[in-house]
Design a protein around this motif. Structure first.
Motif, PDB file in Angstrom:
ATOM      1  N   GLY A 195     -14.608  -9.728  21.210  1.00 57.60           N
ATOM      2  CA  GLY A 195     -15.540  -9.065  20.305  1.00 57.60           C
ATOM      3  C   GLY A 195     -15.906  -9.936  19.125  1.00 57.60           C
ATOM      4  N   ASN A 196     -14.930 -10.648  18.570  1.00 62.43           N
ATOM      5  CA  ASN A 196     -15.207 -11.548  17.449  1.00 62.43           C
ATOM      6  C   ASN A 196     -16.028 -12.750  17.884  1.00 62.43           C
ATOM      7  N   LEU A 197     -15.777 -13.252  19.087  1.00 65.56           N
ATOM      8  CA  LEU A 197     -16.535 -14.404  19.580  1.00 65.56           C
ATOM      9  C   LEU A 197     -17.997 -14.047  19.815  1.00 65.56           C
ATOM     10  N   GLU A 198     -18.235 -12.857  20.340  1.00 65.15           N
ATOM     11  CA  GLU A 198     -19.599 -12.484  20.707  1.00 65.15           C
ATOM     12  C   GLU A 198     -20.400 -11.903  19.550  1.00 65.15           C
ATOM     13  N   LEU A 199     -19.724 -11.570  18.454  1.00 65.89           N
ATOM     14  CA  LEU A 199     -20.413 -10.928  17.334  1.00 65.89           C
ATOM     15  C   LEU A 199     -21.625 -11.716  16.821  1.00 65.89           C
ATOM     16  N   PRO A 200     -21.535 -13.058  16.662  1.00 62.74           N
ATOM     17  CA  PRO A 200     -22.717 -13.790  16.174  1.00 62.74           C
ATOM     18  C   PRO A 200     -23.947 -13.629  17.055  1.00 62.74           C
ATOM     19  N   TYR A 201     -23.748 -13.440  18.361  1.00 59.11           N
ATOM     20  CA  TYR A 201     -24.889 -13.252  19.258  1.00 59.11           C
ATOM     21  C   TYR A 201     -25.701 -12.023  18.873  1.00 59.11           C
ATOM     22  N   PHE A 202     -25.025 -10.947  18.479  1.00 58.66           N
ATOM     23  CA  PHE A 202     -25.735  -9.724  18.102  1.00 58.66           C
ATOM     24  C   PHE A 202     -26.606  -9.945  16.874  1.00 58.66           C
ATOM     25  N   PHE A 203     -26.090 -10.688  15.877  1.00 56.31           N
ATOM     26  CA  PHE A 203     -26.859 -10.951  14.665  1.00 56.31           C
ATOM     27  C   PHE A 203     -28.045 -11.864  14.945  1.00 56.31           C
ATOM     28  N   GLN A 204     -27.863 -12.815  15.848  1.00 56.55           N
ATOM     29  CA  GLN A 204     -28.917 -13.781  16.127  1.00 56.55           C
ATOM     30  C   GLN A 204     -30.027 -13.197  16.986  1.00 56.55           C
ATOM     31  N   SER A 205     -29.650 -12.356  17.955  1.00 56.32           N
ATOM     32  CA  SER A 205     -30.655 -11.816  18.870  1.00 56.32           C
ATOM     33  C   SER A 205     -31.145 -10.429  18.464  1.00 56.32           C
ATOM     34  N   LYS A 206     -30.413  -9.780  17.526  1.00 52.78           N
ATOM     35  CA  LYS A 206     -30.741  -8.423  17.092  1.00 52.78           C
ATOM     36  C   LYS A 206     -30.806  -7.472  18.284  1.00 52.78           C
ATOM     37  N   SER A 207     -29.945  -7.714  19.255  1.00 58.06           N
ATOM     38  CA  SER A 207     -29.884  -6.898  20.456  1.00 58.06           C
ATOM     39  C   SER A 207     -28.490  -6.302  20.591  1.00 58.06           C
ATOM     40  N   SER A 208     -28.395  -5.181  21.296  1.00 58.78           N
ATOM     41  CA  SER A 208     -27.091  -4.547  21.506  1.00 58.78           C
ATOM     42  C   SER A 208     -26.431  -5.039  22.782  1.00 58.78           C
ATOM     43  N   LYS A 209     -27.083  -5.967  23.486  1.00 55.56           N
ATOM     44  CA  LYS A 209     -26.551  -6.464  24.743  1.00 55.56           C
ATOM     45  C   LYS A 209     -26.385  -7.978  24.712  1.00 55.56           C
ATOM     46  N   ILE A 210     -25.349  -8.452  25.395  1.00 56.00           N
ATOM     47  CA  ILE A 210     -25.108  -9.880  25.541  1.00 56.00           C
ATOM     48  C   ILE A 210     -25.580 -10.299  26.924  1.00 56.00           C
ATOM     49  N   THR A 211     -26.376 -11.353  27.013  1.00 54.77           N
ATOM     50  CA  THR A 211     -26.894 -11.787  28.309  1.00 54.77           C
ATOM     51  C   THR A 211     -25.775 -12.377  29.161  1.00 54.77           C
ATOM     52  N   ALA A 212     -26.019 -12.435  30.459  1.00 55.34           N
ATOM     53  CA  ALA A 212     -25.045 -13.001  31.395  1.00 55.34           C
ATOM     54  C   ALA A 212     -24.774 -14.464  31.076  1.00 55.34           C
ATOM     55  N   ALA A 213     -25.808 -15.177  30.659  1.00 55.54           N
ATOM     56  CA  ALA A 213     -25.644 -16.595  30.337  1.00 55.54           C
ATOM     57  C   ALA A 213     -24.716 -16.781  29.143  1.00 55.54           C
ATOM     58  N   LYS A 214     -24.838 -15.908  28.164  1.00 55.40           N
ATOM     59  CA  LYS A 214     -23.980 -15.997  26.985  1.00 55.40           C
ATOM     60  C   LYS A 214     -22.537 -15.610  27.323  1.00 55.40           C
ATOM     61  N   HIS A 215     -22.375 -14.606  28.175  1.00 51.32           N
ATOM     62  CA  HIS A 215     -21.037 -14.258  28.652  1.00 51.32           C
ATOM     63  C   HIS A 215     -20.395 -15.460  29.352  1.00 51.32           C
ATOM     64  N   GLN A 216     -21.201 -16.140  30.151  1.00 49.28           N
ATOM     65  CA  GLN A 216     -20.705 -17.301  30.893  1.00 49.28           C
ATOM     66  C   GLN A 216     -20.284 -18.419  29.936  1.00 49.28           C
ATOM     67  N   ARG A 217     -21.040 -18.594  28.873  1.00 53.09           N
ATOM     68  CA  ARG A 217     -20.713 -19.626  27.876  1.00 53.09           C
ATOM     69  C   ARG A 217     -19.362 -19.313  27.211  1.00 53.09           C
ATOM     70  N   VAL A 218     -19.147 -18.052  26.852  1.00 55.34           N
ATOM     71  CA  VAL A 218     -17.868 -17.648  26.253  1.00 55.34           C
ATOM     72  C   VAL A 218     -16.725 -17.918  27.229  1.00 55.34           C
ATOM     73  N   GLU A 219     -16.929 -17.544  28.480  1.00 57.28           N
ATOM     74  CA  GLU A 219     -15.894 -17.727  29.497  1.00 57.28           C
ATOM     75  C   GLU A 219     -15.592 -19.211  29.715  1.00 57.28           C
ATOM     76  N   GLN A 220     -16.620 -20.034  29.768  1.00 60.44           N
ATOM     77  CA  GLN A 220     -16.437 -21.477  29.989  1.00 60.44           C
ATOM     78  C   GLN A 220     -15.625 -22.109  28.868  1.00 60.44           C
ATOM     79  N   LEU A 221     -16.018 -21.840  27.634  1.00 61.26           N
ATOM     80  CA  LEU A 221     -15.316 -22.424  26.496  1.00 61.26           C
ATOM     81  C   LEU A 221     -13.893 -21.891  26.385  1.00 61.26           C
ATOM     82  N   SER A 222     -13.715 -20.606  26.673  1.00 58.21           N
ATOM     83  CA  SER A 222     -12.382 -20.008  26.590  1.00 58.21           C
ATOM     84  C   SER A 222     -11.436 -20.654  27.599  1.00 58.21           C
ATOM     85  N   ARG A 223     -11.929 -20.942  28.777  1.00 55.67           N
ATOM     86  CA  ARG A 223     -11.098 -21.602  29.787  1.00 55.67           C
ATOM     87  C   ARG A 223     -10.765 -23.031  29.376  1.00 55.67           C
ATOM     88  N   LEU A 224     -11.736 -23.734  28.821  1.00 53.31           N
ATOM     89  CA  LEU A 224     -11.508 -25.110  28.394  1.00 53.31           C
ATOM     90  C   LEU A 224     -10.416 -25.194  27.328  1.00 53.31           C
TER      91      LEU A 224
END
Length: 212
Positions: free
Chosen positions: A93-122
């Motif tokens: 939730g803390n990692l994805e929070l900036p996406y909400f402010f930047q996109s002004k949307s209540s949803k996170i795109t699949a691509a952004k989810h994938q980016r979080v997952e990739q970096l978290s694994r690394l």
């Protein structure tokens, strides 16, 4: 052209006539009493009194602070010395929070989810994404802050005293990860007095406040 360049840059009393040139995919360690202010200046938090600062094709002295903030958002990731998270939210939730402010949307795109997952694994964080962020130990908290700073794929990553509260082994692990970012074209700039960080960077500079 250098990725970042300061020429005869002055903000009194912090520094005067400062010259720095940092190439793409390299690392710079800034030490000295004015290290924080120099890092923040590179991060477009301050305007110069004289001289110039060029970030690729952006010139500091031709922009106001709002324009500089837009440049920072587009080009940079910034990791503060102290890791701050919103209490009650998970790591994810803390990692994805900036996406909400930047996109002004209540949803996170699949691509952004994938980016979080990739970096978290690394960074070895993928197994704790649903833990409370405020309960992380110092090393995992720093990793989470770095992941958050990298979500928009910045070309420059700025870190303020990244080894604060970390052991020598944890600092080495962090530096190993930062070196992989350089391979991918990211320029890494850190403020630190830690000899491990200073020795591992491609460039080192000491900046003391005028009069010290």
């Amino acid at each position: 052209m250098s990725k970042v360049q300061l020429k005869n840059a002055t903000i009194l009393p912090h520094f005067k006539g400062l010259n720095i040139a940092v190439e793409k995919s390299t690392s710079l360690a800034i030490s000295g009493t004015s290290k924080k202010y120099v890092l923040e200046t590179i991060g477009c938090f301050h305007k110069l009194e004289s001289g110039f600062y060029q970030l690729e094709y952006h010139r500091n002295e031709t922009k106001d602070l709002n324009e500089l903030a837009a440049v920072r958002l587009e080009k940079m990731g910034f990791v503060a010395r102290e890791d701050e998270f919103i209490e009650g939210l998970t790591v994810l939730g803390n990692l994805e929070l900036p996406y909400f402010f930047q996109s002004k949307s209540s949803k996170i795109t699949a691509a952004k989810h994938q980016r979080v997952e990739q970096l978290s694994r690394l960074m070895g964080m993928h197994n704790i994404l649903h833990e409370k962020a405020t309960l992380l130990d110092s090393y995992k908290a720093k990793c989470a802050s770095i992941i958050r700073a990298l979500l928009n794929s910045p070309s420059i990553l700025l870190l303020e005293d990244p080894s604060a509260h970390l052991s020598t082994e944890e600092t080495e692990l962090l530096l190993n990860f930062l070196n992989t970012l350089k391979i991918d074209g990211v320029t890494v700039i850190m403020s630190s007095e830690d000899p491990i960080i200073i020795e591992r960077c491609d460039q080192q500079i000491i900046v003391d406040e005028i009069g010290n």
